[in-house]
Design a protein around this motif. Sequence first.
Motif, PDB file in Angstrom:
ATOM      1  N   ASN A   1       0.901  -1.325  -0.075  1.00 16.27           N
ATOM      2  CA  ASN A   1      -0.146   0.197   0.012  1.00 16.27           C
ATOM      3  C   ASN A   1       0.886   1.102  -0.023  1.00 16.27           C
ATOM      4  O   ASN A   1       0.353   2.287  -0.422  1.00 16.27           O
ATOM      5  CB  ASN A   1      -0.904  -0.068   1.249  1.00 16.27           C
ATOM      6  CG  ASN A   1      -2.005  -1.281   1.113  1.00 16.27           C
ATOM      7  OD1 ASN A   1      -2.650  -1.075  -0.389  1.00 16.27           O
ATOM      8  ND2 ASN A   1      -2.708  -1.375   1.903  1.00 16.27           N
ATOM      9  N   VAL A   2       1.989   1.245   0.510  1.00 21.17           N
ATOM     10  CA  VAL A   2       2.791   2.325   0.304  1.00 21.17           C
ATOM     11  C   VAL A   2       3.288   3.028  -1.131  1.00 21.17           C
ATOM     12  O   VAL A   2       3.368   4.104  -1.324  1.00 21.17           O
ATOM     13  CB  VAL A   2       4.197   2.177   1.141  1.00 21.17           C
ATOM     14  CG1 VAL A   2       5.198   1.054   0.361  1.00 21.17           C
ATOM     15  CG2 VAL A   2       4.965   3.468   1.161  1.00 21.17           C
ATOM     16  N   PHE A   3       3.122   1.883  -1.839  1.00 22.01           N
ATOM     17  CA  PHE A   3       3.274   2.420  -3.402  1.00 22.01           C
ATOM     18  C   PHE A   3       2.126   2.932  -3.690  1.00 22.01           C
ATOM     19  O   PHE A   3       2.106   4.076  -4.565  1.00 22.01           O
ATOM     20  CB  PHE A   3       3.538   1.040  -4.171  1.00 22.01           C
ATOM     21  CG  PHE A   3       4.902   0.331  -3.995  1.00 22.01           C
ATOM     22  CD1 PHE A   3       5.115  -0.381  -3.014  1.00 22.01           C
ATOM     23  CD2 PHE A   3       5.834   0.252  -5.287  1.00 22.01           C
ATOM     24  CE1 PHE A   3       6.490  -0.926  -2.891  1.00 22.01           C
ATOM     25  CE2 PHE A   3       6.958  -0.391  -4.999  1.00 22.01           C
ATOM     26  CZ  PHE A   3       7.143  -0.845  -4.105  1.00 22.01           C
ATOM     27  N   HIS A   4       0.897   2.482  -3.494  1.00 23.18           N
ATOM     28  CA  HIS A   4      -0.209   3.341  -3.770  1.00 23.18           C
ATOM     29  C   HIS A   4      -0.274   4.712  -3.478  1.00 23.18           C
ATOM     30  O   HIS A   4      -0.713   5.445  -3.977  1.00 23.18           O
ATOM     31  CB  HIS A   4      -1.588   2.423  -3.484  1.00 23.18           C
ATOM     32  CG  HIS A   4      -1.684   0.964  -4.063  1.00 23.18           C
ATOM     33  ND1 HIS A   4      -2.100   1.019  -5.483  1.00 23.18           N
ATOM     34  CD2 HIS A   4      -1.734  -0.004  -3.656  1.00 23.18           C
ATOM     35  CE1 HIS A   4      -2.290  -0.293  -5.622  1.00 23.18           C
ATOM     36  NE2 HIS A   4      -2.100  -1.123  -4.615  1.00 23.18           N
ATOM     37  N   ALA A   5       0.167   4.758  -1.919  1.00 23.88           N
ATOM     38  CA  ALA A   5       0.020   6.152  -1.288  1.00 23.88           C
ATOM     39  C   ALA A   5       0.890   6.899  -2.116  1.00 23.88           C
ATOM     40  O   ALA A   5       0.451   8.237  -2.320  1.00 23.88           O
ATOM     41  CB  ALA A   5       0.380   5.914   0.197  1.00 23.88           C
ATOM     42  N   TYR A   6       2.175   6.699  -2.100  1.00 22.45           N
ATOM     43  CA  TYR A   6       3.051   7.464  -2.989  1.00 22.45           C
ATOM     44  C   TYR A   6       2.925   7.926  -4.404  1.00 22.45           C
ATOM     45  O   TYR A   6       3.301   8.873  -5.015  1.00 22.45           O
ATOM     46  CB  TYR A   6       4.586   7.034  -2.777  1.00 22.45           C
ATOM     47  CG  TYR A   6       5.094   7.496  -1.363  1.00 22.45           C
ATOM     48  CD1 TYR A   6       5.768   8.837  -1.457  1.00 22.45           C
ATOM     49  CD2 TYR A   6       5.184   6.758  -0.262  1.00 22.45           C
ATOM     50  CE1 TYR A   6       6.541   9.218   0.006  1.00 22.45           C
ATOM     51  CE2 TYR A   6       5.646   7.137   0.959  1.00 22.45           C
ATOM     52  CZ  TYR A   6       6.240   8.281   0.957  1.00 22.45           C
ATOM     53  OH  TYR A   6       6.874   8.645   2.228  1.00 22.45           O
ATOM     54  N   GLY A   7       2.179   6.696  -4.831  1.00 24.14           N
ATOM     55  CA  GLY A   7       1.955   6.793  -6.366  1.00 24.14           C
ATOM     56  C   GLY A   7       1.070   8.305  -6.903  1.00 24.14           C
ATOM     57  O   GLY A   7       1.148   8.600  -7.806  1.00 24.14           O
ATOM     58  N   LYS A   8       0.401   8.813  -5.837  1.00 24.78           N
ATOM     59  CA  LYS A   8      -0.226  10.071  -6.237  1.00 24.78           C
ATOM     60  C   LYS A   8       0.581  11.178  -6.302  1.00 24.78           C
ATOM     61  O   LYS A   8       0.153  12.147  -7.088  1.00 24.78           O
ATOM     62  CB  LYS A   8      -1.133  10.627  -4.957  1.00 24.78           C
ATOM     63  CG  LYS A   8      -2.173   9.610  -4.537  1.00 24.78           C
ATOM     64  CD  LYS A   8      -3.009  10.152  -3.597  1.00 24.78           C
ATOM     65  CE  LYS A   8      -4.139  11.030  -4.681  1.00 24.78           C
ATOM     66  NZ  LYS A   8      -5.173  11.560  -3.704  1.00 24.78           N
ATOM     67  N   ARG A   9       1.621  10.974  -5.856  1.00 22.86           N
ATOM     68  CA  ARG A   9       2.984  12.310  -6.147  1.00 22.86           C
ATOM     69  C   ARG A   9       4.132  11.508  -6.901  1.00 22.86           C
ATOM     70  O   ARG A   9       5.035  11.320  -5.818  1.00 22.86           O
ATOM     71  CB  ARG A   9       2.848  12.991  -5.021  1.00 22.86           C
ATOM     72  CG  ARG A   9       1.677  13.568  -4.537  1.00 22.86           C
ATOM     73  CD  ARG A   9       1.999  14.382  -3.235  1.00 22.86           C
ATOM     74  NE  ARG A   9       2.479  15.856  -3.618  1.00 22.86           N
ATOM     75  CZ  ARG A   9       2.945  16.819  -2.806  1.00 22.86           C
ATOM     76  NH1 ARG A   9       2.674  16.488  -1.438  1.00 22.86           N
ATOM     77  NH2 ARG A   9       3.293  18.002  -3.291  1.00 22.86           N
ATOM     78  N   PRO A  10       4.268  11.375  -8.089  1.00 27.62           N
ATOM     79  CA  PRO A  10       5.199  10.835  -8.665  1.00 27.62           C
ATOM     80  C   PRO A  10       6.575  11.194  -8.257  1.00 27.62           C
ATOM     81  O   PRO A  10       7.602  10.454  -8.173  1.00 27.62           O
ATOM     82  CB  PRO A  10       5.053  10.867 -10.381  1.00 27.62           C
ATOM     83  CG  PRO A  10       3.585  10.917 -10.313  1.00 27.62           C
ATOM     84  CD  PRO A  10       3.284  11.825  -9.278  1.00 27.62           C
ATOM     85  N   GLU A  11       6.947  12.433  -8.129  1.00 32.37           N
ATOM     86  CA  GLU A  11       8.191  12.953  -7.734  1.00 32.37           C
ATOM     87  C   GLU A  11       8.540  12.283  -6.399  1.00 32.37           C
ATOM     88  O   GLU A  11       9.978  12.069  -6.253  1.00 32.37           O
ATOM     89  CB  GLU A  11       8.437  14.409  -8.147  1.00 32.37           C
ATOM     90  CG  GLU A  11       8.819  14.812  -9.192  1.00 32.37           C
ATOM     91  CD  GLU A  11      10.033  14.299  -9.789  1.00 32.37           C
ATOM     92  OE1 GLU A  11      11.107  14.413  -9.022  1.00 32.37           O
ATOM     93  OE2 GLU A  11      10.016  13.680 -10.927  1.00 32.37           O
ATOM     94  N   HIS A  12       7.788  12.331  -5.599  1.00 28.43           N
ATOM     95  CA  HIS A  12       8.014  11.946  -4.098  1.00 28.43           C
ATOM     96  C   HIS A  12       8.018  10.457  -4.018  1.00 28.43           C
ATOM     97  O   HIS A  12       9.055  10.025  -3.355  1.00 28.43           O
ATOM     98  CB  HIS A  12       6.670  12.244  -3.313  1.00 28.43           C
ATOM     99  CG  HIS A  12       6.637  13.588  -3.139  1.00 28.43           C
ATOM    100  ND1 HIS A  12       6.952  14.148  -1.583  1.00 28.43           N
ATOM    101  CD2 HIS A  12       6.207  14.818  -3.744  1.00 28.43           C
ATOM    102  CE1 HIS A  12       6.718  15.754  -1.824  1.00 28.43           C
ATOM    103  NE2 HIS A  12       6.438  15.844  -3.077  1.00 28.43           N
ATOM    104  N   PHE A  13       7.403   9.854  -4.944  1.00 26.44           N
ATOM    105  CA  PHE A  13       7.487   8.390  -5.244  1.00 26.44           C
ATOM    106  C   PHE A  13       8.919   8.064  -5.505  1.00 26.44           C
ATOM    107  O   PHE A  13       9.681   7.087  -4.902  1.00 26.44           O
ATOM    108  CB  PHE A  13       6.425   7.893  -6.261  1.00 26.44           C
ATOM    109  CG  PHE A  13       6.500   6.278  -6.264  1.00 26.44           C
ATOM    110  CD1 PHE A  13       5.628   5.364  -5.750  1.00 26.44           C
ATOM    111  CD2 PHE A  13       7.535   5.762  -7.096  1.00 26.44           C
ATOM    112  CE1 PHE A  13       5.528   4.099  -6.164  1.00 26.44           C
ATOM    113  CE2 PHE A  13       7.651   4.466  -7.342  1.00 26.44           C
ATOM    114  CZ  PHE A  13       6.699   3.619  -6.570  1.00 26.44           C
ATOM    115  N   ARG A  14       9.327   8.679  -6.611  1.00 26.47           N
ATOM    116  CA  ARG A  14      10.757   8.394  -7.090  1.00 26.47           C
ATOM    117  C   ARG A  14      11.899   8.567  -6.011  1.00 26.47           C
ATOM    118  O   ARG A  14      12.726   7.887  -5.744  1.00 26.47           O
ATOM    119  CB  ARG A  14      11.005   9.057  -8.312  1.00 26.47           C
ATOM    120  CG  ARG A  14      10.043   8.688  -9.266  1.00 26.47           C
ATOM    121  CD  ARG A  14      10.447   9.517 -10.764  1.00 26.47           C
ATOM    122  NE  ARG A  14       9.347   9.345 -12.040  1.00 26.47           N
ATOM    123  CZ  ARG A  14       8.475  10.067 -12.250  1.00 26.47           C
ATOM    124  NH1 ARG A  14       8.651  11.338 -11.696  1.00 26.47           N
ATOM    125  NH2 ARG A  14       7.616   9.775 -12.938  1.00 26.47           N
ATOM    126  N   ALA A  15      11.644   9.757  -5.340  1.00 27.53           N
ATOM    127  CA  ALA A  15      12.775  10.070  -4.371  1.00 27.53           C
ATOM    128  C   ALA A  15      12.826   9.149  -3.156  1.00 27.53           C
ATOM    129  O   ALA A  15      13.713   8.848  -2.743  1.00 27.53           O
ATOM    130  CB  ALA A  15      12.608  11.632  -3.984  1.00 27.53           C
TER     131      ALA A  15
END
Lengths: 206, 206, 206, 206, 206, 206
Positions: free
Chosen positions: F54-68
């Motif tokens: 679920n952490v992927f789903h949560a961060y997926g909303k903000r791709p730049e944050h996901f990547r970092a």
Amino acid sequence: MALSQGARGDSIKLIVMVKRTQESRFGESAPEALPNDIAEIFVSNHAKLGFIPNVFHAYGKRPEHFRAFMHYHDVLMRGPSDLTRAEREAIVVAVSSENRCQYCMTAHGAALRVLGKDVKLAEQIANNWRTADLPPRLRTILTFASRVNEPGFAATDDEIAHLHASGFSDEAIWDIAAIAAFFGFSNRMAGLMDMRPNEEFYTMGR
Amino acid sequence: MALSQGARGDSIKLIVMVKRTQESRFGESAPEALPNDIAEIFVSNHAKLGFIPNVFHAYGKRPEHFRAFMHYHDVLMRGPSDLTRAEREAIVVAVSSENRCQYCMTAHGAALRVLGKDVKLAEQIANNWRTADLPPRLRTILTFASRVNEPGFAATDDEIAHLHASGFSDEAIWDIAAIAAFFGFSNRMAGLMDMRPNEEFYTMGR
Amino acid sequence: MALSQGARGDSIKLIVMVKRTQESRFGESAPEALPNDIAEIFVSNHAKLGFIPNVFHAYGKRPEHFRAFMHYHDVLMRGPSDLTRAEREAIVVAVSSENRCQYCMTAHGAALRVLGKDVKLAEQIANNWRTADLPPRLRTILTFASRVNEPGFAATDDEIAHLHASGFSDEAIWDIAAIAAFFGFSNRMAGLMDMRPNEEFYTMGR
Amino acid sequence: MALSQGARGDSIKLIVMVKRTQESRFGESAPEALPNDIAEIFVSNHAKLGFIPNVFHAYGKRPEHFRAFMHYHDVLMRGPSDLTRAEREAIVVAVSSENRCQYCMTAHGAALRVLGKDVKLAEQIANNWRTADLPPRLRTILTFASRVNEPGFAATDDEIAHLHASGFSDEAIWDIAAIAAFFGFSNRMAGLMDMRPNEEFYTMGR
Amino acid sequence: MALSQGARGDSIKLIVMVKRTQESRFGESAPEALPNDIAEIFVSNHAKLGFIPNVFHAYGKRPEHFRAFMHYHDVLMRGPSDLTRAEREAIVVAVSSENRCQYCMTAHGAALRVLGKDVKLAEQIANNWRTADLPPRLRTILTFASRVNEPGFAATDDEIAHLHASGFSDEAIWDIAAIAAFFGFSNRMAGLMDMRPNEEFYTMGR
Amino acid sequence: MALSQGARGDSIKLIVMVKRTQESRFGESAPEALPNDIAEIFVSNHAKLGFIPNVFHAYGKRPEHFRAFMHYHDVLMRGPSDLTRAEREAIVVAVSSENRCQYCMTAHGAALRVLGKDVKLAEQIANNWRTADLPPRLRTILTFASRVNEPGFAATDDEIAHLHASGFSDEAIWDIAAIAAFFGFSNRMAGLMDMRPNEEFYTMGR
């Protein structure tokens, strides 16, 4: 003393007659409702002390709890142990002071004055055992009791080795810890019920 | 089951035979040394669970303490109460988690999985009851249990009124507090003895 | 009483003669070394109390500190204020109890018993002001005094507004805070010097 | 400088004229209301600093408190001592930082920059004395000052012996503790009054 | 600016030549060892600031960590957000002050003075954001940032609803929390390495 | 697997189809909105684990944050290090338990069971690493990780020397601290979003 059912009721009624106000949040048992075995404890305590400690009234409302609490209390405080009864009361006062338990500081403060025969030291322990004029053995005992009282306590091997080296057996260490922890439990029950100390405790042993 | 002295010794020896290492700091009773009444509790627990929880071994060394502890435990956890047995175990797990008691989190975590029939919720309560997916009644119960577990706890009138308004009787409030506080005591005893959880608890109820 | 230089020395020597042990970590002034103004304070205190509080002996070693401390103390505790003298002593006892100051709990506990004329309430405040049977005005006072005693205290506008609404003037609020904070200072000085309470304090006012 | 009553009023009025907003919660004295001795302190401070620290305005409302506070302050900060004035200011800054006192960190931060002649070190002490580049003697001083600032401080014999062994006399130890504890008191008074630092402090000594 | 391999080495050598002492516990990269992309960041920062912040030197020893840290830093501090850059620096200073991070209070204190264009407010936030003269929006931001910085933080629904009601979007709330929590991480890394602030930060923006 | 734009959308839709409820406070990205690189990570994780944490789903909303976030995570948890992957997961579980992070205890508890191949030890670390049956090297690692997790952490020279003497290089010490501190950050983000653990984590690795 042979205590017949009728006599019991009368004795208890007599004993509680002088109490005017509710002494704990959840009230207390009607004298008539007390089972025989508990009524006898009331009577014998009254004979010994001249009053019934309010903790008896409070627990009297639930006889099964009364019995379990008082039995465990007596195993710890009066059963066989390497600790003297005064040392055990000192643990109770030190822990109750750390937990700021109004009822226990007063009731067991009185008991410590009586059993320890040193009013000044009893007051000092109630104020702050760390700066009290303690003999070394009692300082070791209260230092460990205070550790046990910490949230999340788990003894380290070093602590146990230090206590062994100071002359305490496994059973004595167990007793220090059990008394400290049991009164952490008891302090919280008094805090739950907003238990008020009996007037008599304030002057007892002075 | 009639348990003769001879049969008892054999049963207990059989039961403890598989244990290889000392499971608590102060060791455990030799099977032969257990009094009859305690030996029977060992046998009946083994019959029910398939093993003897290490807390029994630890307390078995001091029979009077064993009896006082187990009796009070049973009054609180199995006696009449407005709280279900699963709710009571949830209190134990939540408090033991706050106190980080290795033995109690494991043993009562298992009990909560079995009694509560919800492995996921049991894990969540062990992790952090505050962020667990709790039904409202259980949230109220654990919120108060956690308050009781605070050092220096003394209930305010507002807290008690809020619990009354949420449908809890004086007796239910007492039970929440007594279970929370008794296990604060029990957690410290497990921390004293460095009690190790039995292997069986890790998989029980999954 | 006119106190000549010679008479002073004699009076002081007489007064301290009964003291046998060092009552604070850094010792105390030789009677001969006390400046006149301080010696007079010793004599007048002895006349009033029958003994010299050990805090006088301890500060007597450094006359400039003695004077600054006692003057500020008297401004706060005896100067004009909306707070009664008993209320002020209650602040001192409550704060000293939170800071677990052995000397101050004993000395000011005695003062509170004398000024407040309620031994039981004085004991309760020393034990835990939060669970003491306080009248509402004193509860408001001690609640704020305890806030001031917190590390990093800074009053919020809401707190001040609440105190105003409860009938306290700016000056009264100032006095509560100044007494609470000054005794936080004094508690630490007693803790520095390991100041021992005079025997007389334990029984005074009972 | 001979200061007649009339001249005083004019000087003070002139001095406070530039202030536009209330600088502490309880306001400040009207210039006309200041007693002569305090007015002279205002004038001499203005002559020295070019402004009146807001703490003077705040305490000016209650002359007896002003006098007691400033006198004790001066005994501690300017009286004879084994500690240099810069060391004493370092204690004030370190303690005020631990207590997060907005006024004292700013005002005494400025004083430390001026007296200590090391802007960088003064900033580091205000940020966190533990990770500042301190000379060993100052580290010993601030370590003890920080201990004194802990709630419930009571010095242990080991601590005092360590300070003696590090070259500190009883009087020096007293001074460290008294300054640390007095500013714990002062920090709380500034927090009570929400005292605002004068603008001038932000740039002084840079 | 096209930066050839040779030119890079020379530029970096020139830049670090003036540094005389090791500025963090684990030392710093030799200029020659810096990969091209990181060397370029050094050069561009030197061009902009006139010096290389010591955090760059410290992380330069481990290029993969340098890249991950600086990239995440830039996403949070320079990426698109409802928060202004000054508001973001205020979060960093407030959190670093709560964590008492010597390096971050100094470096980001300087950045806040520059970006916020209010030296006094920047100082107040570094001292104690709670008693700083904050505009309401910034008070809301720092109140939440401080909550995030608490150990065991988990936002309540009420907190989030309050932030929504105060005009903050999900993304703005995320940014406050992410900056606060990321610098809790960064503070600890600076504490690990005992990172020393560059001299230049002390005067920058004054 | 070559993943065309069209195929990606279909794969992701398929993957998330089974999720019925919102698993974190701020919701999750619509599958269609995920950028290509992130979608590929979803697909590959699903292939490996059988579900998307679920952490992927949560961060997926903000791709730049996901990547970092994911990049830094992978540098720390999968990059070159003297620490084994199991040791790194043990740090995450111990710190997440101290911070009581519901999501991280569950997700990384599962990872530790899988990587550490010792279900019992993984549970003990999640309960309380201090009383877990740890090998000496892991005890040293977790002791330091826990220190890093303290508010206001700054390593002392003694701590670093002790770690060096125990065989840890600068880089290993850095890794312990960086993982502990990064997950302090991550715990707070999970607490912000009230992130719920995937069902699969509860049984994984048992």
